[in-house]
Design a protein around this motif. Structure first.
Motif, mmCIF file in Angstrom:
data_model
loop_
_atom_site.group_PDB
_atom_site.id
_atom_site.type_symbol
_atom_site.label_atom_id
_atom_site.label_comp_id
_atom_site.label_asym_id
_atom_site.label_seq_id
_atom_site.Cartn_x
_atom_site.Cartn_y
_atom_site.Cartn_z
ATOM 1 N N GLU A 181 -0.620 12.773 -7.448
ATOM 2 C CA GLU A 181 0.748 12.798 -6.922
ATOM 3 C C GLU A 181 1.149 11.500 -6.221
ATOM 4 O O GLU A 181 2.256 10.997 -6.421
ATOM 5 N N ASP A 182 0.262 10.973 -5.387
ATOM 6 C CA ASP A 182 0.631 9.841 -4.546
ATOM 7 C C ASP A 182 0.267 8.482 -5.128
ATOM 8 O O ASP A 182 0.653 7.452 -4.555
ATOM 9 N N TYR A 183 -0.475 8.467 -6.236
ATOM 10 C CA TYR A 183 -0.893 7.198 -6.804
ATOM 11 C C TYR A 183 -0.624 7.128 -8.307
ATOM 12 O O TYR A 183 0.149 6.288 -8.771
ATOM 13 N N TYR A 184 -1.261 8.005 -9.075
ATOM 14 C CA TYR A 184 -1.214 7.891 -10.539
ATOM 15 C C TYR A 184 0.196 8.075 -11.092
ATOM 16 O O TYR A 184 0.648 7.283 -11.932
ATOM 17 N N ILE A 185 0.900 9.092 -10.643
ATOM 18 C CA ILE A 185 2.260 9.330 -11.131
ATOM 19 C C ILE A 185 3.185 8.186 -10.728
ATOM 20 O O ILE A 185 4.045 7.748 -11.507
ATOM 21 N N ILE A 186 3.007 7.665 -9.538
ATOM 22 C CA ILE A 186 3.847 6.555 -9.065
ATOM 23 C C ILE A 186 3.595 5.304 -9.885
ATOM 24 O O ILE A 186 4.533 4.562 -10.238
ATOM 25 N N ASP A 187 2.342 5.042 -10.208
ATOM 26 C CA ASP A 187 2.006 3.847 -10.980
ATOM 27 C C ASP A 187 2.253 4.030 -12.483
ATOM 28 O O ASP A 187 2.233 3.045 -13.232
ATOM 29 N N ASN A 188 2.453 5.261 -12.915
ATOM 30 C CA ASN A 188 2.690 5.535 -14.336
ATOM 31 C C ASN A 188 3.924 6.437 -14.487
ATOM 32 O O ASN A 188 3.813 7.593 -14.929
ATOM 33 N N MET A 239 0.840 -1.198 0.000
ATOM 34 C CA MET A 239 0.000 0.000 0.000
ATOM 35 C C MET A 239 0.872 1.244 0.000
ATOM 36 O O MET A 239 1.881 1.304 0.682
ATOM 37 N N LYS A 240 0.478 2.245 -0.756
ATOM 38 C CA LYS A 240 1.259 3.463 -0.824
ATOM 39 C C LYS A 240 1.054 4.291 0.433
ATOM 40 O O LYS A 240 0.008 4.245 1.056
ATOM 41 N N LYS A 241 2.061 5.045 0.785
ATOM 42 C CA LYS A 241 1.953 5.908 1.947
ATOM 43 C C LYS A 241 0.996 7.051 1.638
ATOM 44 O O LYS A 241 1.133 7.735 0.645
ATOM 45 N N PHE A 242 0.019 7.256 2.520
ATOM 46 C CA PHE A 242 -0.969 8.314 2.323
ATOM 47 C C PHE A 242 -0.442 9.596 2.949
ATOM 48 O O PHE A 242 -0.108 9.640 4.117
ATOM 49 N N LYS A 243 -0.334 10.628 2.141
ATOM 50 C CA LYS A 243 0.255 11.878 2.624
ATOM 51 C C LYS A 243 -0.811 12.860 3.101
ATOM 52 O O LYS A 243 -1.127 12.930 4.267
ATOM 53 N N THR A 244 -1.344 13.646 2.189
ATOM 54 C CA THR A 244 -2.298 14.682 2.563
ATOM 55 C C THR A 244 -3.476 14.628 1.625
ATOM 56 O O THR A 244 -3.308 14.775 0.427
ATOM 57 N N ASN A 267 -9.737 1.293 -11.426
ATOM 58 C CA ASN A 267 -8.583 0.432 -11.147
ATOM 59 C C ASN A 267 -8.706 -0.192 -9.757
ATOM 60 O O ASN A 267 -8.683 0.519 -8.745
ATOM 61 N N PRO A 268 -8.835 -1.510 -9.657
ATOM 62 C CA PRO A 268 -9.109 -2.124 -8.354
ATOM 63 C C PRO A 268 -7.970 -1.964 -7.351
ATOM 64 O O PRO A 268 -8.220 -1.839 -6.145
ATOM 65 N N GLU A 269 -6.721 -1.964 -7.842
ATOM 66 C CA GLU A 269 -5.600 -1.786 -6.922
ATOM 67 C C GLU A 269 -5.608 -0.377 -6.326
ATOM 68 O O GLU A 269 -5.427 -0.202 -5.115
ATOM 69 N N PHE A 270 -5.808 0.620 -7.192
ATOM 70 C CA PHE A 270 -5.885 1.987 -6.685
ATOM 71 C C PHE A 270 -7.059 2.153 -5.734
ATOM 72 O O PHE A 270 -6.925 2.743 -4.642
ATOM 73 N N LEU A 271 -8.225 1.666 -6.125
ATOM 74 C CA LEU A 271 -9.413 1.845 -5.295
ATOM 75 C C LEU A 271 -9.265 1.157 -3.944
ATOM 76 O O LEU A 271 -9.744 1.665 -2.925
ATOM 77 N N THR A 272 -8.593 0.017 -3.923
ATOM 78 C CA THR A 272 -8.343 -0.664 -2.652
ATOM 79 C C THR A 272 -7.438 0.180 -1.766
ATOM 80 O O THR A 272 -7.709 0.382 -0.575
#
Length: 433
Positions: free
Chosen positions: A56-63, A1-6, A332-337
């Motif tokens: 910033e915390d999900y889409y850019i990291i995964d792409n 799981m990615k670290k949740f920032k703000t 995207n199920p991984e992102f939504l989770t």
């Protein structure tokens, strides 16, 4: 799981913390933020800056190989439509727009958005999206223009200690039995008023009634070009008047300092809030003073409030990139989770909800599993009552009918007449009988 920032930006109003999630933006002014690099720009307009975190915390990291820049323009909700309307359909329009429940249908019905069904990634990804979410993003002609990552079912949140002291109730199941319908809700409010010698109000104000009634209408504000005042609106008027006359609600202005301030005091028994309201209104404003003392039940009616839809403009020259973003954020199920586990947001993918709903225990709610409870309420949502006129007509109803009538300033006939006149003035094309 990615670290949740703000997730969002907080705004302090004295000791009051207002926060935005899916329905109400707290942006004080227009803000622009860019991510990635490249000469081409995918421009996104939003009324809520949670999309910034998603990028910033999900889409850019995964792409990481994106060869273009993502530019996000955050605009205060009150200004969003006024800024967007003059440029919709022109080259100045953004590529992607985020739309709140109150005005999503306005743009879905405009014919100026891109048909998402032309993109296989969107249609395949949204197979598990809740029907009501897809329905709101679909035009009356059956064209699929917008999708959302979230569902926003509503519930009634109440103070457990007050329930035990004044009502002798210790379990949510007992509380729900007393609040199973509006007659029970009103009677319970009277019990609380009497037991507290008038020192504790059942609710803060009319918004704790309004959304619950709005969400259970059988018809939206406009049907076949005609203004419809559903019987639930008549019931709302009567309930609001009664609760004011009997001193059963504080009658604090919606989203005011008094409204939020009651979340940390002992004079308000409960609040009607959607799923996002728990995390971004109740928790920050209830704070340590009431942490662990809240519980949630369905209350007298299942309803929903808010939500954010994404879609692309038809004339964008970045439609492929726009569809990739919409697919990721909403399907995207991984992102939504990750998003659900990081934020507590009730996501729109039924499979994701089913897989994770047993994992939650919220200490703010005394260990109650709010996610499972909200997941059970989602199936009661009727998205067909949402119309392109909601943003304006909801305000007109509150200002010219609900508020003055509930305060005893006008009789019902006058309230309804004034409301109809204002609707006719704002929308001459609507038939009013």
């Amino acid at each position: 799981m990615k670290k949740f920032k703000t997730l969002v930006t907080n705004v302090l109003l004295g000791s009051l913390v207002l926060n935005s999630f899916g329905a109400t933006s707290v942006l004080a002014q227009e803000e622009t933020e860019s991510f990635g690099s490249g000469d081409r720009v995918l421009e996104i307009w939003s009324f809520t800056n949670e999309i910034n975190t998603m990028i910033e915390d999900y889409y850019i990291i995964d792409n990481p190989e994106l060869d273009y820049t993502i530019e996000i323009v955050n605009i205060p909700t009150a200004e969003f439509e006024a800024k967007l309307d003059p440029i919709v359909g022109t080259d100045a329009a953004p590529d992607v727009i985020l739309l709140e429940q109150n005005f999503v249908k306005k743009y879905v019905e405009s014919g100026l958005m891109a048909d998402l069904s032309q993109f296989e990634n969107v249609t395949a990804g949204s197979e598990n999206t809740l029907d009501y979410v897809k329905g709101i993003g679909t035009s009356s002609a059956g064209v699929y223009y917008a999708n959302s990552w979230q569902a926003a079912p509503g519930a009634f949140f109440y103070r457990a200690s007050i329930a035990e002291e004044l009502l002798g109730i210790t379990e949510p199941e007992e509380m729900q039995a007393k609040l199973a319908d509006w007659d029970g809700f009103i009677e319970t409010a009277r019990e609380i008023n009497e037991a507290s010698n008038g020192e504790v109000y059942m609710i803060s104000g009319i918004d704790d009634l309004r959304f619950a009634y709005l969400g259970t209408r059988e018809q939206g504000w406009v049907v076949d070009g005609k203004l419809v005042i559903d019987p639930k609106m008549d019931e709302l008027l009567e309930t609001a008047l009664l609760m004011n006359e009997e001193g059963l609600m504080l009658d604090a202005p919606p989203e005011s300092e008094a409204y939020f301030g009651g979340m940390s005091q002992d004079e308000i028994f409960g609040y009607s809030l959607p799923s996002w309201g728990l995390h971004f209104w109740l928790k920050p404003n209830g704070g340590e003073a009431t942490e662990g003392d809240w519980r949630m039940v369905e209350g007298p009616s299942a309803y929903f409030r808010g939500g954010t839809w994404l879609g692309a403009m038809a004339n964008s020259d970045m439609l492929t990139e726009a569809s990739d973003l919409v697919t990721y954020i909403t399907t995207n199920p991984e992102f939504l989770t990750d998003w659900a586990l990081d934020t507590g947001d009730i996501v729109s993918d039924v499979n994701v909800v089913e897989e994770i709903k047993g994992e939650y225990s919220d200490e703010f709610l005394g260990g109650q599993n709010h996610y499972a409870a909200f997941a059970d309420l989602v199936g009661n949502i009727n998205g067909e009552i949402i119309t392109e006129y909601d943003q304006a007509i909801n305000v007109l109803f509150v200002d010219h009918a609900l508020t003055p009538y509930s305060k005893g300033e006008v009789d019902k006939e006058t309230a309804i007449s004034n409301f109809k006149a204002q609707v006719q003035n704002s929308f001459p094309n609507i038939i009013i009988e």
